[in-house]
Scaffold this active site. Sequence first.
Site, PDB file in Angstrom:
ATOM      1  CB  SER A 133      -0.867   0.016   1.268  1.00 56.21           C
ATOM      2  OG  SER A 133      -1.597   1.223   1.363  1.00 56.21           O
ATOM      3  CE1 TYR A 146      -3.975  -1.948   5.268  1.00 57.46           C
ATOM      4  CE2 TYR A 146      -3.574   0.287   4.513  1.00 57.46           C
ATOM      5  CZ  TYR A 146      -3.840  -1.035   4.239  1.00 57.46           C
ATOM      6  OH  TYR A 146      -3.956  -1.455   2.928  1.00 57.46           O
TER       7      TYR A 146
HETATM    8  P1  NAP Z   1     -11.123  -6.674   0.069  1.00 56.32           P
HETATM    9  O1  NAP Z   1     -12.017  -6.460  -1.114  1.00 56.32           O
HETATM   10  O2  NAP Z   1     -11.662  -6.470   1.433  1.00 56.32           O
HETATM   11  O3  NAP Z   1     -10.500  -8.160  -0.069  1.00 56.32           O
HETATM   12  C1  NAP Z   1      -9.693  -8.692   0.953  1.00 56.32           C
HETATM   13  C2  NAP Z   1      -9.425 -10.154   0.656  1.00 56.32           C
HETATM   14  O4  NAP Z   1      -8.611 -10.686   1.727  1.00 56.32           O
HETATM   15  C3  NAP Z   1     -10.690 -10.996   0.589  1.00 56.32           C
HETATM   16  O5  NAP Z   1     -10.574 -11.929  -0.466  1.00 56.32           O
HETATM   17  C4  NAP Z   1     -10.707 -11.715   1.949  1.00 56.32           C
HETATM   18  O6  NAP Z   1     -11.364 -12.953   1.771  1.00 56.32           O
HETATM   19  C5  NAP Z   1      -9.222 -11.884   2.211  1.00 56.32           C
HETATM   20  N1  NAP Z   1      -8.905 -12.056   3.627  1.00 56.32           N
HETATM   21  C6  NAP Z   1      -9.141 -11.193   4.665  1.00 56.32           C
HETATM   22  N2  NAP Z   1      -8.749 -11.725   5.828  1.00 56.32           N
HETATM   23  C7  NAP Z   1      -8.234 -12.955   5.525  1.00 56.32           C
HETATM   24  C8  NAP Z   1      -7.673 -13.996   6.301  1.00 56.32           C
HETATM   25  N3  NAP Z   1      -7.561 -13.899   7.634  1.00 56.32           N
HETATM   26  N4  NAP Z   1      -7.262 -15.127   5.678  1.00 56.32           N
HETATM   27  C9  NAP Z   1      -7.408 -15.251   4.327  1.00 56.32           C
HETATM   28  N5  NAP Z   1      -7.918 -14.300   3.546  1.00 56.32           N
HETATM   29  C10 NAP Z   1      -8.340 -13.168   4.135  1.00 56.32           C
HETATM   30  O7  NAP Z   1      -9.856  -5.737  -0.024  1.00 56.32           O
HETATM   31  P2  NAP Z   1      -8.888  -5.268  -1.223  1.00 56.32           P
HETATM   32  O8  NAP Z   1      -9.006  -3.815  -1.341  1.00 56.32           O
HETATM   33  O9  NAP Z   1      -9.067  -6.121  -2.423  1.00 56.32           O
HETATM   34  O10 NAP Z   1      -7.486  -5.553  -0.506  1.00 56.32           O
HETATM   35  C11 NAP Z   1      -6.513  -6.416  -1.034  1.00 56.32           C
HETATM   36  C12 NAP Z   1      -5.151  -5.923  -0.569  1.00 56.32           C
HETATM   37  O11 NAP Z   1      -4.936  -4.622  -1.088  1.00 56.32           O
HETATM   38  C13 NAP Z   1      -5.006  -5.808   0.950  1.00 56.32           C
HETATM   39  O12 NAP Z   1      -3.750  -6.310   1.343  1.00 56.32           O
HETATM   40  C14 NAP Z   1      -5.095  -4.303   1.200  1.00 56.32           C
HETATM   41  O13 NAP Z   1      -4.365  -3.934   2.352  1.00 56.32           O
HETATM   42  C15 NAP Z   1      -4.448  -3.787  -0.066  1.00 56.32           C
HETATM   43  N6  NAP Z   1      -4.792  -2.401  -0.397  1.00 56.32           N
HETATM   44  C16 NAP Z   1      -6.082  -2.018  -0.502  1.00 56.32           C
HETATM   45  C17 NAP Z   1      -6.371  -0.688  -0.791  1.00 56.32           C
HETATM   46  C18 NAP Z   1      -7.779  -0.181  -0.902  1.00 56.32           C
HETATM   47  O14 NAP Z   1      -7.979   1.055  -0.825  1.00 56.32           O
HETATM   48  N7  NAP Z   1      -8.771  -1.033  -1.091  1.00 56.32           N
HETATM   49  C19 NAP Z   1      -5.323   0.218  -0.990  1.00 56.32           C
HETATM   50  C20 NAP Z   1      -4.020  -0.209  -0.891  1.00 56.32           C
HETATM   51  C21 NAP Z   1      -3.758  -1.527  -0.611  1.00 56.32           C
HETATM   52  P3  NAP Z   1     -12.262 -13.678   2.908  1.00 56.32           P
HETATM   53  O15 NAP Z   1     -13.052 -12.611   3.611  1.00 56.32           O
HETATM   54  O16 NAP Z   1     -13.089 -14.640   2.116  1.00 56.32           O
HETATM   55  O17 NAP Z   1     -11.265 -14.353   3.782  1.00 56.32           O
END
Ligand code: NAP
Length: 233
Positions: A133, A146
């Site tokens: 991130s 975070y």
């Molecule tokens: P998201 O839509 O909430 O997806 C998160 C994913 O992680 C889901 O598939 C969830 O699946 C899985 N997950 C959560 N806890 C878990 C656990 N304990 N074990 C296994 N799987 C788990 O979020 P996203 O935005 O796609 O985020 C993906 C990555 O991008 C993250 O690392 C986040 O920090 C990073 N990121 C996001 C943003 C943003 O603004 N969205 C910005 C920068 C970086 P289940 O619930 O089915 O387990």
Amino acid sequence: MTDLTGRVALVTGASRGIGAALAHMLHAAGAGVGLISRSGDDLGLDGALGVACDVRDATAVDAATAAVVERFGRLDILVVNAGVGTYGPFLDFPADDLEEIIDVNVKGALYAVRAALPHLLRSDAADVVMVASEAGRRGFPGEAVYCASKFAQVGFMRALDGELREKGVRCTNLCPGGVATDFAMGRGRKPGDTDGMMTAEEVADLAMYVMTRPRGMRILECALRPMIEASWG
Ligand code: NAP
């Protein structure tokens, strides 16, 4: 059209958001795809393997990785993407959320790489992509825990690059700003907050670019932000 026929990718956090978008692209490019999440969703992708696994459980991560290698016979690409976040001042930060963020984002990431590495080292074209991130590159008020977890991911990958370059494994940090997904929804983000943010597909597209570069080069870090976000805040 990118062709990854014969390659095998494992994506953590693949049930929705960035991980799901990337899983679709990898699958469309012909890669064998292993999808890890707590729900174990295979997204209906023909031939993909969805494995229910909480990345906080090291034994479960080992078993899920082994199941993917058993199914496809090899592993070339690991995308460490599973992640959680909560926004709010550290002074009042919920104790359970602190534990979860560090356990999923830091320990879960390390567990995933540790499990995958022996298999990646047998590949002639291995990539580890960390979906970190912008919060792993700078400190944001209201995101202290975070940020701590994402700085850890970024530092881990920078160190890994030093260990793995000569072994042919490329290590890349992807550092997005805001992406419109379910991330942190109800944990500091609410519907509407994500208007104008990048899409999961835009981030996934960059990950595909990173892992399909000629093998003589590697991309260490990508910083990407939506036009609604300034570069300094
Ligand atoms: P998201 O839509 O909430 O997806 C998160 C994913 O992680 C889901 O598939 C969830 O699946 C899985 N997950 C959560 N806890 C878990 C656990 N304990 N074990 C296994 N799987 C788990 O979020 P996203 O935005 O796609 O985020 C993906 C990555 O991008 C993250 O690392 C986040 O920090 C990073 N990121 C996001 C943003 C943003 O603004 N969205 C910005 C920068 C970086 P289940 O619930 O089915 O387990």
